[in-house]
Motif scaffolding. Structure first.
Motif, PDB file in Angstrom:
ATOM      1  N   PRO A  57     -43.615  31.017  48.373  1.00 59.64           N
ATOM      2  CA  PRO A  57     -45.048  31.106  48.203  1.00 59.64           C
ATOM      3  C   PRO A  57     -45.270  32.847  48.087  1.00 59.64           C
ATOM      4  O   PRO A  57     -44.690  33.463  48.107  1.00 59.64           O
ATOM      5  N   PRO A  58     -46.427  32.971  47.143  1.00 63.57           N
ATOM      6  CA  PRO A  58     -46.784  34.092  46.337  1.00 63.57           C
ATOM      7  C   PRO A  58     -46.378  34.778  47.458  1.00 63.57           C
ATOM      8  O   PRO A  58     -46.082  36.371  47.572  1.00 63.57           O
ATOM      9  N   GLU A  59     -47.412  34.491  48.096  1.00 64.33           N
ATOM     10  CA  GLU A  59     -47.545  36.003  49.343  1.00 64.33           C
ATOM     11  C   GLU A  59     -46.090  36.400  49.831  1.00 64.33           C
ATOM     12  O   GLU A  59     -45.834  37.973  50.450  1.00 64.33           O
ATOM     13  N   ARG A  60     -45.424  35.399  50.260  1.00 61.95           N
ATOM     14  CA  ARG A  60     -44.084  35.767  50.817  1.00 61.95           C
ATOM     15  C   ARG A  60     -43.466  36.733  49.610  1.00 61.95           C
ATOM     16  O   ARG A  60     -42.466  37.831  50.092  1.00 61.95           O
ATOM     17  N   PHE A  61     -43.327  36.175  48.649  1.00 61.68           N
ATOM     18  CA  PHE A  61     -42.493  36.342  47.133  1.00 61.68           C
ATOM     19  C   PHE A  61     -42.802  38.386  47.118  1.00 61.68           C
ATOM     20  O   PHE A  61     -42.214  38.983  46.789  1.00 61.68           O
ATOM     21  N   ARG A  62     -44.490  38.168  47.336  1.00 62.49           N
ATOM     22  CA  ARG A  62     -44.710  39.543  47.207  1.00 62.49           C
ATOM     23  C   ARG A  62     -44.329  40.817  48.365  1.00 62.49           C
ATOM     24  O   ARG A  62     -43.724  41.655  48.272  1.00 62.49           O
ATOM     25  N   ALA A  63     -44.267  39.849  49.766  1.00 60.36           N
ATOM     26  CA  ALA A  63     -43.599  41.111  50.733  1.00 60.36           C
ATOM     27  C   ALA A  63     -42.750  41.541  50.418  1.00 60.36           C
ATOM     28  O   ALA A  63     -42.338  42.191  50.681  1.00 60.36           O
ATOM     29  N   ARG A  64     -41.502  40.053  50.140  1.00 68.33           N
ATOM     30  CA  ARG A  64     -40.090  40.403  49.955  1.00 68.33           C
ATOM     31  C   ARG A  64     -39.885  41.726  48.650  1.00 68.33           C
ATOM     32  O   ARG A  64     -39.063  42.365  49.004  1.00 68.33           O
ATOM     33  N   MET A  65     -40.679  42.092  47.711  1.00 64.43           N
ATOM     34  CA  MET A  65     -40.513  42.315  46.269  1.00 64.43           C
ATOM     35  C   MET A  65     -41.188  44.431  46.983  1.00 64.43           C
ATOM     36  O   MET A  65     -40.617  44.983  46.441  1.00 64.43           O
ATOM     37  N   ASP A  66     -41.394  43.773  48.192  1.00 66.38           N
ATOM     38  CA  ASP A  66     -43.012  45.474  48.327  1.00 66.38           C
ATOM     39  C   ASP A  66     -41.239  45.882  49.277  1.00 66.38           C
ATOM     40  O   ASP A  66     -41.088  47.409  49.046  1.00 66.38           O
TER      41      ASP A  66
END
Ligand code: HEM
Length: 288
Positions: A67-76
């Motif tokens: 999911p995009p939110e999880r992707f963004r959180a991990r990339m952060d």
């Protein structure tokens, strides 16, 4: 990239050793195709050994169903990790890409972080799917596997043919016309976005006269578009070639009797994402 070859060989060797040690079956994707490119990018960037498990945890989210939110959180989280690593490299530079980027005048930390993230995103699942789909395609065709085993010196040509035949990235070359162009009898005005279908070009019968829809590892060399074209063609292509040459050679010479562990029809192909491939590939070999 040639200087990285010995380390790529060690990474591939240790993954195959681990597979041999576990017995006679594995999922090629999780045991080999995912970790090898990730460890190679660690090597390229200069990620210390102690951090590699953490680094691989970050790469888990690179799959397309994240999911995009999880992707963004991990990339952060990954950006935080990289900022810490940049501080360490500044204090104690190594012989690696991050240290070299940091030493360049005018490259900010934000740019270094973004370059590292781009290399990870662009270089990971591409190579993973070449390994998994390439192995799948080869195991389908024993004649091609025999060719690979009998002609190890022709591995470079075999890799080019796999790149052409599989064309795992089918629609990633995107360009904008700067002047009107005629393409296949169609007038394309200036300022139009053009998406090039690599899979079509790579199997164009006017360019590949001899059975373009089939895999032939001994096909004479001809340029293909699997890495794109022009100034923005894939910057990681020589690294990918090194990984695939070493990886396919070891997979097919060190795992005796390598075969699919389930019928080919039971392996679903991923068709709804930008990179074509399989999520898992159950394989078996003759255990010692
Ligand atoms: C077999 C594996 C790979 C395939 C099939 C592949 C394919 C591609 C393709 C088709 C493009 C677009 C090229 C264009 O627009 O003309 C591209 C761009 C790119 N690739 Fe790869 N790639 C692979 C591996 C890698 C690796 C290992 C890295 C880095 C470690 C990497 C980094 C990049 C980057 C940074 C770009 C953007 C280049 C730019 O826009 O200037 N790729 N790749």
């Amino acid at each position: 990239m040639r200087a990285l070859e010995p380390r790529v060989t060690e990474i591939v060797t240790s993954r195959i050793d681990a597979m041999l040690a576990t017995g006679g079956e594995a999922d090629l994707v999780s045991a080999f195709a995912l970790p090898v490119p990730s460890l190679v990018i660690c090597e390229l960037l200069g990620v210390p050994y102690a951090d590699r498990a953490e680094f691989q945890r970050v790469t888990d989210v690179l799959s397309f169903d994240t999911p995009p939110e999880r992707f963004r959180a991990r990339m952060d989280e990954f950006a935080d990790y990289l900022r810490g690593l940049i501080t360490r490299k500044r204090a104690r530079p190594g012989d690696d890409l991050l240290s070299r980027l940091i030493a360049q005048n005018g490259v900010s930390d934000v740019e270094v972080v973004n370059i590292a993230r781009l290399l990870l995103v662009a270089g990971h699942h591409t190579t993973t799917n070449m390994f998994s789909l390439g192995t799948f395609a080869l195991l389908h065709d024993p004649g091609q596997v025999d060719h690979l085993r009998e002609h190890p010196d022709q591995i470079a040509a075999a890799v080019e043919e796999l790149l052409r035949y599989l064309s795992i990235i089918q629609l990633s070359i995107v360009r904008v016309t700067t002047e009107p162009v005629e393409l296949g009898g169609i007038q394309v005005p200036a300022g139009t976005t053009v998406v090039i279908a690599q899979a079509e070009v790579n199997r164009d019968p006017t360019h590949w006269a001899d059975r373009p829809g089939e895999l032939h590892l001994d096909r004479p060399h001809a340029p293909h578009l699997a890495f794109g074209h022009g100034v923005h063609q894939c910057i990681g292509q020589q690294l990918a070639r090194v990984e695939m040459s070493i990886g396919f050679t070891q997979l097919f010479t060190r795992l005796p009797g390598l075969r699919l562990a389930v019928p080919a029809s039971r392996i679903p192909l991923r068709t709804d994402t930008g990179i074509y491939g399989v999520d898992s590939l159950p394989i078996a070999w003759d255990a010692a």
